[in-house]
Design a protein around this motif. Structure first.
Motif, PDB file in Angstrom:
ATOM      1  N   ALA A   1       0.792  -1.231  -0.179  1.00 58.42           N
ATOM      2  CA  ALA A   1      -0.002   0.107  -0.128  1.00 58.42           C
ATOM      3  C   ALA A   1       0.938   1.157  -0.067  1.00 58.42           C
ATOM      4  CB  ALA A   1      -0.846   0.029   1.266  1.00 58.42           C
ATOM      5  N   THR A   2       2.005   1.228   0.697  1.00 60.00           N
ATOM      6  CA  THR A   2       2.902   2.244   0.708  1.00 60.00           C
ATOM      7  C   THR A   2       3.597   2.706  -0.556  1.00 60.00           C
ATOM      8  OG1 THR A   2       3.456   2.059   3.142  1.00 60.00           O
ATOM      9  CG2 THR A   2       4.977   3.510   1.911  1.00 60.00           C
ATOM     10  N   LEU A   3       4.022   1.572  -1.409  1.00 61.94           N
ATOM     11  CA  LEU A   3       4.807   1.835  -2.479  1.00 61.94           C
ATOM     12  C   LEU A   3       3.766   2.278  -3.582  1.00 61.94           C
ATOM     13  CD1 LEU A   3       6.929  -1.450  -2.591  1.00 61.94           C
ATOM     14  CD2 LEU A   3       7.635   0.672  -2.114  1.00 61.94           C
ATOM     15  N   ARG A   4       2.477   1.675  -3.383  1.00 60.04           N
ATOM     16  CA  ARG A   4       1.484   2.060  -4.353  1.00 60.04           C
ATOM     17  C   ARG A   4       0.900   3.652  -4.228  1.00 60.04           C
ATOM     18  NH1 ARG A   4      -2.243  -3.537  -4.591  1.00 60.04           N
ATOM     19  NH2 ARG A   4      -1.168  -4.282  -6.466  1.00 60.04           N
ATOM     20  N   ALA A   5       0.846   4.046  -2.984  1.00 59.77           N
ATOM     21  CA  ALA A   5       0.580   5.390  -2.736  1.00 59.77           C
ATOM     22  C   ALA A   5       1.821   6.427  -3.047  1.00 59.77           C
ATOM     23  CB  ALA A   5       0.290   5.315  -1.104  1.00 59.77           C
ATOM     24  N   ALA A   6       2.924   5.821  -2.871  1.00 60.32           N
ATOM     25  CA  ALA A   6       3.917   6.808  -3.316  1.00 60.32           C
ATOM     26  C   ALA A   6       3.915   6.745  -4.948  1.00 60.32           C
ATOM     27  CB  ALA A   6       5.431   6.141  -2.995  1.00 60.32           C
ATOM     28  N   GLY A   7       3.438   5.847  -5.646  1.00 59.71           N
ATOM     29  CA  GLY A   7       3.570   5.891  -7.247  1.00 59.71           C
ATOM     30  C   GLY A   7       2.297   6.907  -7.475  1.00 59.71           C
ATOM     31  N   GLU A   8       1.236   6.774  -6.773  1.00 58.73           N
ATOM     32  CA  GLU A   8       0.098   7.625  -7.165  1.00 58.73           C
ATOM     33  C   GLU A   8       0.557   9.058  -7.065  1.00 58.73           C
ATOM     34  OE1 GLU A   8      -2.938   6.050  -4.360  1.00 58.73           O
ATOM     35  OE2 GLU A   8      -3.087   4.179  -5.655  1.00 58.73           O
ATOM     36  N   ARG A   9       1.206   9.334  -5.874  1.00 61.63           N
ATOM     37  CA  ARG A   9       1.651  10.792  -5.681  1.00 61.63           C
ATOM     38  C   ARG A   9       2.589  11.378  -6.993  1.00 61.63           C
ATOM     39  NH1 ARG A   9      -0.924   8.802  -2.070  1.00 61.63           N
ATOM     40  NH2 ARG A   9      -1.500   9.858   0.088  1.00 61.63           N
ATOM     41  N   VAL A  10       3.324  10.445  -7.333  1.00 64.00           N
ATOM     42  CA  VAL A  10       4.229  10.775  -8.684  1.00 64.00           C
ATOM     43  C   VAL A  10       2.974  11.144  -9.907  1.00 64.00           C
ATOM     44  CG1 VAL A  10       5.807   9.936 -10.400  1.00 64.00           C
ATOM     45  CG2 VAL A  10       6.219   9.698  -7.834  1.00 64.00           C
ATOM     46  N   ASP A  11       2.115  10.141 -10.119  1.00 62.44           N
ATOM     47  CA  ASP A  11       1.242  10.238 -11.163  1.00 62.44           C
ATOM     48  C   ASP A  11       0.395  11.473 -10.869  1.00 62.44           C
ATOM     49  OD1 ASP A  11       2.067   7.704 -12.257  1.00 62.44           O
ATOM     50  OD2 ASP A  11       0.533   6.654 -11.344  1.00 62.44           O
ATOM     51  N   GLU A  12      -0.155  11.621  -9.851  1.00 63.72           N
ATOM     52  CA  GLU A  12      -0.665  12.830  -9.721  1.00 63.72           C
ATOM     53  C   GLU A  12      -0.134  14.260  -9.990  1.00 63.72           C
ATOM     54  OE1 GLU A  12      -3.718  15.435  -6.676  1.00 63.72           O
ATOM     55  OE2 GLU A  12      -2.989  13.398  -6.224  1.00 63.72           O
ATOM     56  N   ALA A  13       1.191  14.123  -9.401  1.00 59.03           N
ATOM     57  CA  ALA A  13       2.135  15.485  -9.806  1.00 59.03           C
ATOM     58  C   ALA A  13       2.362  15.625 -11.228  1.00 59.03           C
ATOM     59  CB  ALA A  13       3.287  15.216  -8.948  1.00 59.03           C
ATOM     60  N   LEU A  14       2.553  14.467 -11.971  1.00 54.32           N
ATOM     61  CA  LEU A  14       2.924  14.740 -13.395  1.00 54.32           C
ATOM     62  C   LEU A  14       1.549  15.164 -14.275  1.00 54.32           C
ATOM     63  CD1 LEU A  14       4.865  11.346 -14.159  1.00 54.32           C
ATOM     64  CD2 LEU A  14       5.594  13.775 -14.104  1.00 54.32           C
ATOM     65  N   ALA A  15       0.296  14.945 -13.807  1.00 56.60           N
ATOM     66  CA  ALA A  15      -0.886  15.444 -14.331  1.00 56.60           C
ATOM     67  C   ALA A  15      -1.327  16.751 -13.818  1.00 56.60           C
ATOM     68  CB  ALA A  15      -1.923  14.378 -13.927  1.00 56.60           C
ATOM     69  N   LEU A  16      -0.726  17.255 -13.022  1.00 62.34           N
ATOM     70  CA  LEU A  16      -1.128  18.678 -12.631  1.00 62.34           C
ATOM     71  C   LEU A  16      -0.732  19.918 -13.811  1.00 62.34           C
ATOM     72  CD1 LEU A  16       0.313  18.975  -8.805  1.00 62.34           C
ATOM     73  CD2 LEU A  16      -2.184  19.219  -9.551  1.00 62.34           C
ATOM     74  N   PHE A  17       0.229  19.701 -14.561  1.00 55.11           N
ATOM     75  CA  PHE A  17       0.293  20.734 -15.618  1.00 55.11           C
ATOM     76  C   PHE A  17       0.421  20.138 -16.937  1.00 55.11           C
ATOM     77  CE2 PHE A  17       2.688  22.002 -11.673  1.00 55.11           C
ATOM     78  CZ  PHE A  17       2.252  23.281 -11.567  1.00 55.11           C
ATOM     79  N   THR A  18      -0.166  20.475 -17.810  1.00 49.28           N
ATOM     80  CA  THR A  18      -0.401  19.764 -19.006  1.00 49.28           C
ATOM     81  C   THR A  18       0.756  19.975 -20.055  1.00 49.28           C
ATOM     82  OG1 THR A  18      -1.247  21.928 -20.130  1.00 49.28           O
ATOM     83  CG2 THR A  18      -2.960  20.402 -19.258  1.00 49.28           C
ATOM     84  N   ASP A  19       1.531  20.876 -20.045  1.00 50.06           N
ATOM     85  CA  ASP A  19       2.905  21.063 -20.777  1.00 50.06           C
ATOM     86  C   ASP A  19       3.913  20.096 -20.067  1.00 50.06           C
ATOM     87  OD1 ASP A  19       2.851  22.604 -18.415  1.00 50.06           O
ATOM     88  OD2 ASP A  19       4.634  23.410 -19.295  1.00 50.06           O
ATOM     89  N   GLY A  20       4.660  19.515 -21.080  1.00 49.75           N
ATOM     90  CA  GLY A  20       5.805  18.466 -20.545  1.00 49.75           C
ATOM     91  C   GLY A  20       6.987  19.197 -19.992  1.00 49.75           C
TER      92      GLY A  20
END
Length: 439
Positions: free
Chosen positions: A163-182
């Motif tokens: 659960a911890t490893l998955r939660a850490a990965g979810e934080r990364v995914d959400e951070a990358l989705a915050l801004f539309t420009d790469g």
């Protein structure tokens, strides 16, 4: 140690490279390729250690001893080399270095090749991948372990880690989705090793803050995700941080708990355990006349339901947070240990919600460690037993009406220095119960 290391390396090479060596567990067959490969890996690691010069790290010394046990098991007919292989991999992990983690992973690979349905081998692989920061691969190995694990209680730690490893990965995914420009040049991804992911996440926060300002809502959310990711990288979240409402107590609280009460400190021996569960009697026959019953460390003989009003234990070893969980019911639990980060991590990992009503706080983790306070000579005394630490603490508090020791003979006897301390304070003894009453 140099000669021992050289001799062991010679033995490893001789067994791993000798054709026709019978493999343990394969009567009449040839050598098991996975076991021989594991020995060669150990030999390579020993060669690297020998090149580093004299060994001063106790953890690496224990790893060498574990490799020696594996070597012996591989050359002894009937010996269980597989269990020795898993122990060597775990000892490599416990050594704490990156090279040792890579060795543990390599040994885990050989273990899963030997026994694809070994839950221990898959957990070792998950732990090794986790230690190397390869979280997504670790999740896969942990899930294989869980699929084979039948013990629900033993699964909880692995489930929490997944659960911890998955939660850490979810934080990364959400951070990358915050801004539309790469962002050119940034490699942030949940599939990166942990150290690289932290560095890339840090760079992303700095860049977005410089571009949009700290007051931008997306930047503020990004900073919160970064903080959560770092916390998850450092430790697993506790399922119940309040430990089912357990009350933290310090020195004043403990003084009030024992004030004016009769206390017995019971040794964990077959004799005392037999007296507590003797047919036709009850545990009260031995401890029923006391207001507080104190027990120490991990009981091996005491019945699970035996009364325990105060449980005291001392953290020992390099990784004390990996010990068994303290799930026996106790009114209060005191954990003695140092350094402070190890003590905190042990409490997070080993305390069980609902198993105690009170927990000693940091003021009680090193009770009476100042020799001047005790009127003793500093240094040279060696580590104290948990029972002796409790006795000194109760003596220092000075508030119990009476303190008795029960069963401290034979294997449970105190050290000569500790017995001398007790003798100076002994009022009487009762041989029928092996009971010592302190003044």
């Amino acid at each position: 140690m140099g000669q021992t290391l050289t001799g062991l390396l010679t033995s490893v090479r001789a067994i791993a490279g000798r054709p026709g060596t019978p493999a343990p567990g394969r009567p009449g067959g040839g050598p098991d390729p996975a076991l021989l490969a594991a020995l060669r890996l150990c030999g390579d690691h020993l060669t690297a250690l020998a090149a580093d010069g004299p060994l001063t790290d106790a953890r690496r010394t224990r790893l060498i001893a574990s490799i020696g046990a594996l070597t012996t098991a591989c050359s002894t007919p009937g010996a269980d080399a597989f269990d020795a292989l898993l122990r060597t991999g775990q000892q490599a992990l416990d050594s704490g270095g990156a090279a040792e983690a890579r060795l543990a992973l390599a040994l885990a690979d050989e273990a899963t090749a030997l026994r694809a349905r070994s839950k221990g081998a898959w957990r070792l692989r998950g732990n090794a991948l986790d230690a190397l920061g390869r979280g997504e691969e670790a999740i896969t190995a942990y899930e294989r372990h869980l699929a084979l694990q039948q013990n629900t209680a033993a699964s909880r730690d692995v489930e929490r880690r997944i659960a911890t490893l998955r939660a850490a990965g979810e934080r990364v995914d959400e951070a990358l989705a915050l801004f539309t420009d790469g962002v050119a040049g940034l490699r942030l991804s949940r599939h990166l090793p942990a150290a690289e992911a932290r560095a890339a996440f840090t760079d992303l926060v700095r860049l977005r803050t410089a571009e949009h300002g700290a007051g931008d809502p997306a930047v503020r959310r990004l900073a919160a995700l970064y903080a959560e990711h770092r916390r998850l990288s450092d430790r697993d979240p506790m399922a119940d941080p309040l430990l089912a409402g357990a009350e933290p107590i310090g020195v004043p609280g403990l003084r009030r708990l024992v004030a004016g009460r009769t206390v017995c400190l019971v040794a964990d021996t077959p004799r005392t355990a037999e007296q507590e569960r003797r047919p036709g009697s009850s545990p009260a026959a031995l401890t029923g006349g006391y207001d507080l019953v104190v027990r120490c460390d991990e009981p091996r003989h005491t019945a699970p339901a035996a009364r325990t009003d105060l449980h005291a234990c001392t953290l020992r070893g390099d990784t004390p947070w990996k010990g068994p969980r303290w799930d026996r019911r106790a009114g209060a639990r005191l954990v003695f240990g140092d350094p402070l980060p190890h003590w905190r991590l042990a409490l997070r990992s080993r305390l069980v919600p609902g198993a105690q009503d009170r927990v000693g706080d940091a003021t009680l983790r090193r009770p009476l460690h100042d020799p001047a306070l005790l009127g003793e000579e500093p240094g040279g005394a060696g580590p104290a037993s948990t029972a002796y630490t409790v006795l000194r603490l109760l003596d220092f508090l000075g508030t119990p009406a009476r303190v008795d020791l029960i069963g401290f003979e034979g294997p449970a006897a105190l050290s000569p220095r500790e017995r001398e301390w007790v003798a100076t304070r002994t009022a009487n003894t009762d041989d029928t119960a092996v009971r010592i009453t302190l003044r």
